[in-house]
Design an enzyme around this catalytic site. Structure first.
Site, PDB file in Angstrom:
ATOM      1  N   HIS A 172       0.835  -1.207   0.000  1.00  0.00           N
ATOM      2  CA  HIS A 172       0.000   0.000   0.000  1.00  0.00           C
ATOM      3  C   HIS A 172       0.874   1.263   0.000  1.00  0.00           C
ATOM      4  O   HIS A 172       0.728   2.138  -0.857  1.00  0.00           O
ATOM      5  CB  HIS A 172      -0.923  -0.016   1.230  1.00  0.00           C
ATOM      6  CG  HIS A 172      -1.847   1.150   1.312  1.00  0.00           C
ATOM      7  ND1 HIS A 172      -3.160   1.087   0.923  1.00  0.00           N
ATOM      8  CD2 HIS A 172      -1.650   2.423   1.718  1.00  0.00           C
ATOM      9  CE1 HIS A 172      -3.732   2.265   1.093  1.00  0.00           C
ATOM     10  NE2 HIS A 172      -2.838   3.099   1.583  1.00  0.00           N
ATOM     11  N   GLU A 173       1.790   1.337   0.941  1.00  0.00           N
ATOM     12  CA  GLU A 173       2.624   2.540   1.042  1.00  0.00           C
ATOM     13  C   GLU A 173       3.553   2.666  -0.168  1.00  0.00           C
ATOM     14  O   GLU A 173       3.826   3.774  -0.632  1.00  0.00           O
ATOM     15  CB  GLU A 173       3.425   2.539   2.353  1.00  0.00           C
ATOM     16  CG  GLU A 173       2.575   2.555   3.624  1.00  0.00           C
ATOM     17  CD  GLU A 173       1.506   3.639   3.669  1.00  0.00           C
ATOM     18  OE1 GLU A 173       1.692   4.703   3.040  1.00  0.00           O
ATOM     19  OE2 GLU A 173       0.460   3.407   4.312  1.00  0.00           O
ATOM     20  N   GLU A 203      -4.812   7.700  -3.263  1.00  0.00           N
ATOM     21  CA  GLU A 203      -5.256   6.434  -2.674  1.00  0.00           C
ATOM     22  C   GLU A 203      -5.568   5.407  -3.768  1.00  0.00           C
ATOM     23  O   GLU A 203      -5.439   4.197  -3.539  1.00  0.00           O
ATOM     24  CB  GLU A 203      -6.481   6.705  -1.793  1.00  0.00           C
ATOM     25  CG  GLU A 203      -6.825   5.615  -0.807  1.00  0.00           C
ATOM     26  CD  GLU A 203      -5.791   5.419   0.306  1.00  0.00           C
ATOM     27  OE1 GLU A 203      -4.836   6.206   0.439  1.00  0.00           O
ATOM     28  OE2 GLU A 203      -5.933   4.429   1.041  1.00  0.00           O
ATOM     29  N   HIS A 247       1.748   4.475  -2.883  1.00  0.00           N
ATOM     30  CA  HIS A 247       1.821   5.936  -2.728  1.00  0.00           C
ATOM     31  C   HIS A 247       3.202   6.446  -3.165  1.00  0.00           C
ATOM     32  O   HIS A 247       3.330   7.463  -3.844  1.00  0.00           O
ATOM     33  CB  HIS A 247       1.619   6.320  -1.256  1.00  0.00           C
ATOM     34  CG  HIS A 247       0.191   6.267  -0.780  1.00  0.00           C
ATOM     35  ND1 HIS A 247      -0.808   7.016  -1.358  1.00  0.00           N
ATOM     36  CD2 HIS A 247      -0.408   5.577   0.229  1.00  0.00           C
ATOM     37  CE1 HIS A 247      -1.966   6.793  -0.719  1.00  0.00           C
ATOM     38  NE2 HIS A 247      -1.740   5.908   0.242  1.00  0.00           N
TER      39      HIS A 247
HETATM   40 ZN    ZN Z   1      -3.164   5.210   1.677  1.00  0.00          ZN
END
Ligand code: ZN
Length: 506
Positions: free
Chosen positions: A264-265, A294, A268
Site C-alpha cells: 500500500h505505502e 489512494e 503511494h
Molecule cells: Zn493510503
C-alpha cells in the site's frame, strides 16, 4: 513574464523547503526520535508550518499570480507553466481566505482534542471527548463559512482533500456503489467463513521485512530514491522527488499486516517517485487529490497484491521464506485467506468487499453533523444503529465504535473519509484502462513482471503530478466520467469465484 514566473518559482521553492523540513521532522518523530524529544519537536514543526503558511499567503504571491494571469491564459491549459500558475492560485486563494487567527484557534483545538482522544479511546470514555468534538463541529462549520457560495456546507471541506468533488456528486456515486455492493456482501457473508489461520502463526520480523522489500522492488519502488523504516502507523512521505520514503508496521503474529501495508505505502511512494522531475519544489509535485493518491496505493495493494496471478509467482517464494509455517498450505488456501470477507467493526482492518460500507457510514454521519441533523451526543448511538443496519453487527463499546478513527479528533469534521472510497473506485477504473491498453499485463504479473503496468501508470498518472484534477484525469484516461462499473465488475468476478456465489441482486 519569464522573470515574474521565475520570481514565483523562487518563492514556491522556499515554501517547499520549509514544508520538506517539517516532513523530515515528522518522519523522524514517527520512526527514531526518543520520547523526550516530543515537546520541542511539536514546537519546531509548528514554527516551520507557520513560516510556510506566512510565505504562501504573502500578498506578493497574490500580486505575481495577478500579473501572470494574462500569460497563463495565452498558454495551453495543460502546459507546465499554465498548470503551475493555476494550481498555485488555487492553493494561495484557499490559504488566504482563512484568517490566521482562526487557523491558530483550529490548530490549537485540534492538538488538544487529539491528546484527549489518545487517552479517551483506550478508556472507552466518549464523554471525555464529547464537548471537544462539539467545539470541533462549530469550528468545522466556521471553516466552511470562509468559502461562501457552496451548495453543501461540507463542499469546501471536501475541497481540501479531494478538490472538485462535491456532496451531490459523492452522494450519487456512493448510492450507486452501495446499491450494487450490498447484495454481493450479503451473498458472500451468508457463506461459511474462510479459514485464515495460516496467516496467524509466528512470522519473524526480519524475514517479513526482507520479503516485503523484495516484492516492492519488483513492483518498481526505487530504493536509490527511497527507503523503508518501521513506525506504529505506516505512512509514506517525501522530502524531494529523489527521496520518497515509506514505513511499515510488523506484526509477528499476523502475516497480512506488513505484507499488504508495505505494498500500500509503496503504491503511494511509486506515485511520487514517478512525478515529472521538472515539477520539483512546486505545488505540482504531488497527486491532485487524496482519492487519486489512494487509487494508486489500493491498486498495488489489492488489484495487484491480492490477485491470483500475483501469488502464482510470489507464493513459492513466500513458502521458501517461511517453510515451517506455509509448506503445508496450498496456494488456493493462502489466496482464500488473504481475501477473507467478514462483517467486522474496524475500518482499517476491513476486507476489500466490506471496506466501503465503513467509509459510507462515516461520510453520512459527518454530513448529518454538519447539516445540524445529528447532535454529537447522539453520535455513539447512531453509529451503533448504522453498523447493525449496514454490516449486521454493532460495536460493544465506543472504543471500537465512534472513537476508532483519529480523523474527527485530529482536525475537522467533514471531508476526510470520501477519499478512501474514491481511491477504490478510481483505482479499479484506472486498472481497467491499463488492462484494455495492455492485455498482456495479467500474464506478466504471473511471471513477476510489473514493468508494463508501472510504465503505463507513470505515463498516464504519475508524471502529471497535480496538473490535472481527479475528474480531468479520469476523463483523459478512460474517456468516461467517474464510474463504479469497473470496480463492481471486478468485485463480482473475484468474489463469486472465491465464494462460489452468484451475485445478481435478489
Ligand atoms: Zn493510503
Amino acid at each position: 513574464m519569464k522573470a515574474k514566473l521565475q520570481a514565483l518559482k523562487t518563492r514556491l521553492l522556499e515554501i517547499d523547503d520549509l514544508n520538506a523540513a517539517a516532513s523530515l521532522l515528522q518522519w523522524d518523530q514517527a520512526t527514531y526520535m526518543p520520547p523526550g524529544g516530543a515537546v520541542a519537536r511539536g514546537r519546531q514543526q509548528s514554527t516551520l508550518s507557520r513560516l510556510a503558511h506566512e510565505k504562501l499567503t504573502d500578498p506578493a504571491i497574490g500580486g505575481l499570480l495577478d500579473d501572470l494571469q494574462a500569460y497563463e491564459e495565452s498558454l495551453p491549459y495543460d502546459s507546465p507553466e499554465a498548470s503551475l500558475i493555476r494550481v498555485t492560485r488555487r492553493k494561495y486563494e484557499r490559504a488566504a481566505q482563512v484568517p490566521p487567527s482562526f487557523m491558530a484557534e483550529l490548530n490549537e483545538h485540534a492538538a488538544v482534542t487529539y491528546q484527549a482522544w489518545t487517552r479517551a479511546r483506550p478508556a472507552d470514555d466518549f464523554a471525555a471527548v464529547q464537548p471537544l468534538l462539539e467545539k470541533t463541529l462549530v469550528l468545522s462549520r466556521r471553516l466552511a463559512g470562509f468559502f461562501p457560495g457552496y451548495e453543501h456546507i461540507a463542499d469546501p471541506l471536501i475541497d481540501y482533500a479531494d478538490y472538485g468533488m462535491t456532496v451531490s456528486m459523492l452522494r450519487a456515486l456512493f448510492a450507486d456503489l452501495r446499491e450494487q455492493l450490498v447484495p454481493i456482501v450479503q451473498a458472500v457473508t451468508a457463506q461459511p467463513p474462510t479459514d485464515d489461520s495460516c496467516l496467524r502463526q509466528h512470522f519473524a520480523a526480519p524475514q517479513q521485512i526482507a520479503f516485503g522489500l523484495d516484492v516492492i522492488q519488483r513492483l518498481g519502488y526505487d530504493l536509490d530514491r527511497g527507503r523503508q523504516d518501521q513506525s506504529p502507523h505506516p505512512f509514506s512521505t517525501h522530502f524531494s522527488l529523489g527521496d520518497v520514503r515509506i514505513t511499515t508496521r510488523v506484526n509477528e503474529g499476523y502475516l497480512g499486516s506488513a505484507l499488504f501495508g508495505t505494498m500500500h505505502e509503496a503504491g503511494h511512494a511509486m506515485y511520487d517517485q514517478g512525478i515529472c522531475p521538472d515539477f520539483e519544489g512546486t505545488p505540482l509535485a504531488d497527486g491532485p487529490s487524496a482519492g487519486v493518491h489512494e487509487s494508486q496505493s489500493r491498486l498495488w495493494e489489492n488489484l495487484v497484491g491480492r490477485s491470483r496471478g500475483f501469488w502464482r509467482f510470489f507464493y513459492p517464494r513466500l513458502q521458501a521464506a517461511f517453510p515451517e509455517q506455509l509448506s503445508g498450505v496450498s496456494e488456493d488456501a493462502f489466496y482464500a485467506a488473504i481475501n477473507q470477507v467478514e462483517r467486522s467493526l474496524i475500518r482499517v482492518a476491513a476486507d476489500e468487499l466490506t471496506y466501503n460500507l465503513h467509509v459510507m457510514i462515516r461520510f453520512d454521519l459527518e454530513l448529518a453533523l454538519l447539516e445540524g441533523n445529528l447532535a454529537v451526543r447522539d453520535l455513539p448511538g447512531v453509529w451503533r444503529e448504522r453498523y447493525l443496519a449496514d454490516l449486521g453487527i454493532a460495536p460493544p463499546n465506543d472504543r471500537d465504535g465512534v472513537m476508532q478513527d483519529m480523523h474527527w479528533y485530529s482536525w475537522v469534521i467533514g471531508g476526510m473519509f470520501q477519499g478512501y472510497t474514491l481511491g477504490n473506485v478510481m483505482g479499479a477504473q484506472f486498472f481497467d484502462a491499463a488492462l484494455r491498453a495492455h492485455p498482456e499485463i495479467p500474464a506478466e504479473m504471473e511471471q513477476g513482471e510489473f514493468g508494463t503496468l508501472h510504465r503505463w501508470l507513470k505515463d498516464h498518472i504519475y508524471q502529471h503530478g497535480a496538473k490535472y484534477t481527479a475528474t480531468e484525469l479520469v476523463e483523459r484516461i478512460t474517456g468516461q466520467s467517474l464510474s463504479v462499473e469497473p470496480y463492481i465488475r471486478y468485485l463480482k468476478e473475484k468474489y463469486s469465484a472465491l465464494y462460489g456465489v452468484t451475485s445478481s441482486p435478489p
